[in-house]
Design an enzyme around this catalytic site. Structure first.
Site, PDB file in Angstrom:
ATOM      1  N   LEU A   1       0.810  -1.213   0.000  1.00 29.58           N
ATOM      2  CA  LEU A   1       0.000   0.000   0.000  1.00 29.58           C
ATOM      3  C   LEU A   1       0.846   1.267   0.000  1.00 29.58           C
ATOM      4  O   LEU A   1       0.303   2.365  -0.108  1.00 29.58           O
ATOM      5  CB  LEU A   1      -0.954  -0.002   1.203  1.00 29.58           C
ATOM      6  CG  LEU A   1      -1.977  -1.144   1.219  1.00 29.58           C
ATOM      7  CD1 LEU A   1      -2.820  -1.088   2.485  1.00 29.58           C
ATOM      8  CD2 LEU A   1      -2.866  -1.112  -0.019  1.00 29.58           C
ATOM      9  N   ARG A   2       2.162   1.110   0.142  1.00 37.57           N
ATOM     10  CA  ARG A   2       3.092   2.239   0.100  1.00 37.57           C
ATOM     11  C   ARG A   2       2.767   3.257   1.204  1.00 37.57           C
ATOM     12  O   ARG A   2       2.272   2.904   2.254  1.00 37.57           O
ATOM     13  CB  ARG A   2       3.102   2.892  -1.286  1.00 37.57           C
ATOM     14  CG  ARG A   2       3.327   1.937  -2.457  1.00 37.57           C
ATOM     15  CD  ARG A   2       4.590   1.145  -2.371  1.00 37.57           C
ATOM     16  NE  ARG A   2       4.898   0.479  -3.645  1.00 37.57           N
ATOM     17  CZ  ARG A   2       5.631  -0.616  -3.744  1.00 37.57           C
ATOM     18  NH1 ARG A   2       6.112  -1.192  -2.653  1.00 37.57           N
ATOM     19  NH2 ARG A   2       5.883  -1.152  -4.926  1.00 37.57           N
TER      20      ARG A   2
ATOM     21  N   ASN B   1       7.625  -3.270   3.702  1.00 39.97           N
ATOM     22  CA  ASN B   1       8.857  -2.774   3.079  1.00 39.97           C
ATOM     23  C   ASN B   1       8.730  -1.330   2.608  1.00 39.97           C
ATOM     24  O   ASN B   1       8.883  -1.016   1.429  1.00 39.97           O
ATOM     25  CB  ASN B   1       9.304  -3.685   1.930  1.00 39.97           C
ATOM     26  CG  ASN B   1       8.285  -3.775   0.805  1.00 39.97           C
ATOM     27  OD1 ASN B   1       7.079  -3.700   1.042  1.00 39.97           O
ATOM     28  ND2 ASN B   1       8.758  -3.939  -0.423  1.00 39.97           N
TER      29      ASN B   1
ATOM     30  N   LYS C   1       7.619 -10.930   7.927  1.00 43.75           N
ATOM     31  CA  LYS C   1       8.023 -11.084   6.535  1.00 43.75           C
ATOM     32  C   LYS C   1       9.533 -11.236   6.409  1.00 43.75           C
ATOM     33  O   LYS C   1      10.292 -10.429   6.936  1.00 43.75           O
ATOM     34  CB  LYS C   1       7.555  -9.868   5.724  1.00 43.75           C
ATOM     35  CG  LYS C   1       7.938  -9.878   4.239  1.00 43.75           C
ATOM     36  CD  LYS C   1       7.291 -11.033   3.487  1.00 43.75           C
ATOM     37  CE  LYS C   1       7.706 -11.054   2.020  1.00 43.75           C
ATOM     38  NZ  LYS C   1       6.844 -10.238   1.153  1.00 43.75           N
TER      39      LYS C   1
ATOM     40  N   HIS D   1       9.494 -14.188   0.840  1.00 43.85           N
ATOM     41  CA  HIS D   1       9.831 -13.905  -0.555  1.00 43.85           C
ATOM     42  C   HIS D   1      10.892 -14.927  -0.926  1.00 43.85           C
ATOM     43  O   HIS D   1      12.061 -14.790  -0.558  1.00 43.85           O
ATOM     44  CB  HIS D   1      10.360 -12.475  -0.711  1.00 43.85           C
ATOM     45  CG  HIS D   1      10.693 -12.119  -2.132  1.00 43.85           C
ATOM     46  ND1 HIS D   1      10.011 -11.155  -2.837  1.00 43.85           N
ATOM     47  CD2 HIS D   1      11.614 -12.617  -2.991  1.00 43.85           C
ATOM     48  CE1 HIS D   1      10.511 -11.069  -4.061  1.00 43.85           C
ATOM     49  NE2 HIS D   1      11.488 -11.950  -4.176  1.00 43.85           N
TER      50      HIS D   1
ATOM     51  N   ASP E   1      -0.163  -9.291  -4.532  1.00 45.33           N
ATOM     52  CA  ASP E   1       1.141  -8.616  -4.600  1.00 45.33           C
ATOM     53  C   ASP E   1       1.014  -7.322  -5.394  1.00 45.33           C
ATOM     54  O   ASP E   1       1.935  -6.926  -6.114  1.00 45.33           O
ATOM     55  CB  ASP E   1       2.216  -9.527  -5.206  1.00 45.33           C
ATOM     56  CG  ASP E   1       3.631  -8.976  -5.015  1.00 45.33           C
ATOM     57  OD1 ASP E   1       3.818  -8.115  -4.142  1.00 45.33           O
ATOM     58  OD2 ASP E   1       4.543  -9.405  -5.749  1.00 45.33           O
TER      59      ASP E   1
ATOM     60  N   HIS F   1       3.915   1.562  -8.573  1.00 50.52           N
ATOM     61  CA  HIS F   1       4.997   2.523  -8.794  1.00 50.52           C
ATOM     62  C   HIS F   1       4.466   3.565  -9.774  1.00 50.52           C
ATOM     63  O   HIS F   1       3.674   3.243 -10.661  1.00 50.52           O
ATOM     64  CB  HIS F   1       6.229   1.861  -9.402  1.00 50.52           C
ATOM     65  CG  HIS F   1       6.942   0.912  -8.496  1.00 50.52           C
ATOM     66  ND1 HIS F   1       7.731   1.325  -7.440  1.00 50.52           N
ATOM     67  CD2 HIS F   1       6.993  -0.446  -8.485  1.00 50.52           C
ATOM     68  CE1 HIS F   1       8.243   0.264  -6.830  1.00 50.52           C
ATOM     69  NE2 HIS F   1       7.799  -0.821  -7.438  1.00 50.52           N
TER      70      HIS F   1
ATOM     71  N   ALA G   1      10.220  -2.910 -10.242  1.00 47.82           N
ATOM     72  CA  ALA G   1       9.437  -4.143 -10.336  1.00 47.82           C
ATOM     73  C   ALA G   1       8.134  -4.001  -9.569  1.00 47.82           C
ATOM     74  O   ALA G   1       8.118  -3.521  -8.440  1.00 47.82           O
ATOM     75  CB  ALA G   1      10.244  -5.314  -9.787  1.00 47.82           C
TER      76      ALA G   1
END
Length: 348
Positions: free
Chosen positions: A20-21, A45, A103, A140, A251, A255, A267
């Site tokens: 979700l940034r 992340n 994670k 991951h 996922d 961007h 990516a």
């Protein structure tokens, strides 16, 4: 011959893997997830990764502040594992209902993963605590050694990291996220009840030819990267079989356009606007709509030990065109399948 269904009614789904940034991006993308899904596992992340309870609480509030009125949505927060993470902090967050899972990013495997784990041994005390407490480990699953071909990273990870870890911690709950290979599909199928997988719409719909033949399509570039069609087919067969330890994880990874359409592009596929209909199309193509609801709405809660959602979502067979771009502050987002016509859409 029976006419194809015009409406698919399923229990409200969850997204077990979403990015979700933050900032303007978060405010733009959250409504596309909160409108459809009851819950979502939110990736940690960020540029400053979510490694503490306080950071997770603050991030959760920023997400909730971006949820439009009328959307019933619960973000499920995750802890970013690092070599120096304090196991007590993770345990506190889990007991306080802040952290749902943790994670594991191998260092430098994907976006904002430079803080990731350098080796499993470095975090073994944390993993042992997670096994004891029943905290799911989200993985991951790619090695990042320079001598390993990018198309082989996932298969190599199974042999050198995943299997040794699961042999050592036999009761650790593991979600092998966004699997992309026949190797991973078979590995999860052969695993015990402590192992599950998420699968994205792009890895079910496309293979590397779609990304590379006739010109590079940067909006299909994600990590793990799209593989050969034999791997795509293995994933499709896994979900079509009704396998109960595979579930929806988009996922969705937005961007801005200028960061995707460049000489060294980022990516990630921003698929939140069209993911559910994309999954429906795949299940229909595989004559597996009988298993669609379980994949979207039942298998995930069962693995996580959470209740199923009580609401419902309807998809209608109504061809609609995905917008070519979505406004984003002083830039734009190009969604997955931009400009293309899809045959299943969520009823508003």
């Amino acid at each position: 011959m029976t006419a194809p269904s015009q409406v698919l009614k399923i229990r409200r789904p969850d997204d077990w893997h979403v990015h979700l940034r933050d900032g303007d991006m978060l405010k733009t993308v959250v409504p596309y997830t909160s409108e459809i899904y009851g819950r979502a596992i939110v990736m940690p992340n960020l540029a400053s990764p979510i490694t503490t309870v306080d950071a997770a609480i603050a991030y959760r509030q920023r997400i909730l502040d971006a949820v439009p009125a009328g959307h019933d949505f619960t973000p499920l927060m995750t802890c970013y594992l690092t070599d120096s993470l304090d196991a007590d902090e993770l345990e506190r967050g889990f007991h306080e209902g802040v952290f749902t899972a943790a994670k594991l990013y191998p260092a430098n495997a994907t976006t904002n993963s430079s803080h990731g784990v350098t080796s499993v041994d470095a975090i073994m005390p944390v993993l042992e605590r997670m096994e004891k407490l029943g905290i799911p480990l989200l993985v991951h699953g790619e090695v990042t050694h320079a001598d390993v071909d990018i198309f082989d990273r996932e298969a190599r990870f199974i042999d050198t990291v995943m299997e040794p870890l699961r042999q050592r911690l036999t009761a650790l709950k593991v979600v092998f996220e966004h699997i992309t290979t026949k190797d991973a599909a078979q590995y999860v199928r052969d695993g015990n009840d402590y192992l599950a997988a998420t699968i994205t719409p792009q890895h079910l719909m496309f293979n590397r030819n779609d990304m590379l033949v006739g010109g590079i399509r940067p909006h299909l570039y994600c990590l793990p990267i799209l593989k050969r069609n034999i791997h795509q087919q293995a994933l499709r067969e896994l979900v079509a079989s009704g396998f109960t330890r595979a579930f929806l994880g988009t996922d969705s990874a937005p961007h801005s356009r200028h960061r995707k359409e460049t000489s060294c592009g980022c990516a990630g596929c921003f698929n939140a606007p069209s993911a559910l209909g994309s999954y429906a199309a795949v299940f229909e193509e595989m004559n597996a709509l009988a298993h669609f609801e379980a994949f979207c709405s039942l298998n995930g809660p069962q693995f996580y030990g959470l209740p199923m959602n009580t609401g419902w979502v309807e998809l209608v067979r109504d061809e609609q065109q995905i917008p070519g771009n979505i406004a984003l502050a002083d830039d734009s987002l190009v969604p997955f399948l931009a400009g293309e016509t899809v045959r299943w859409s969520v009823k508003k």
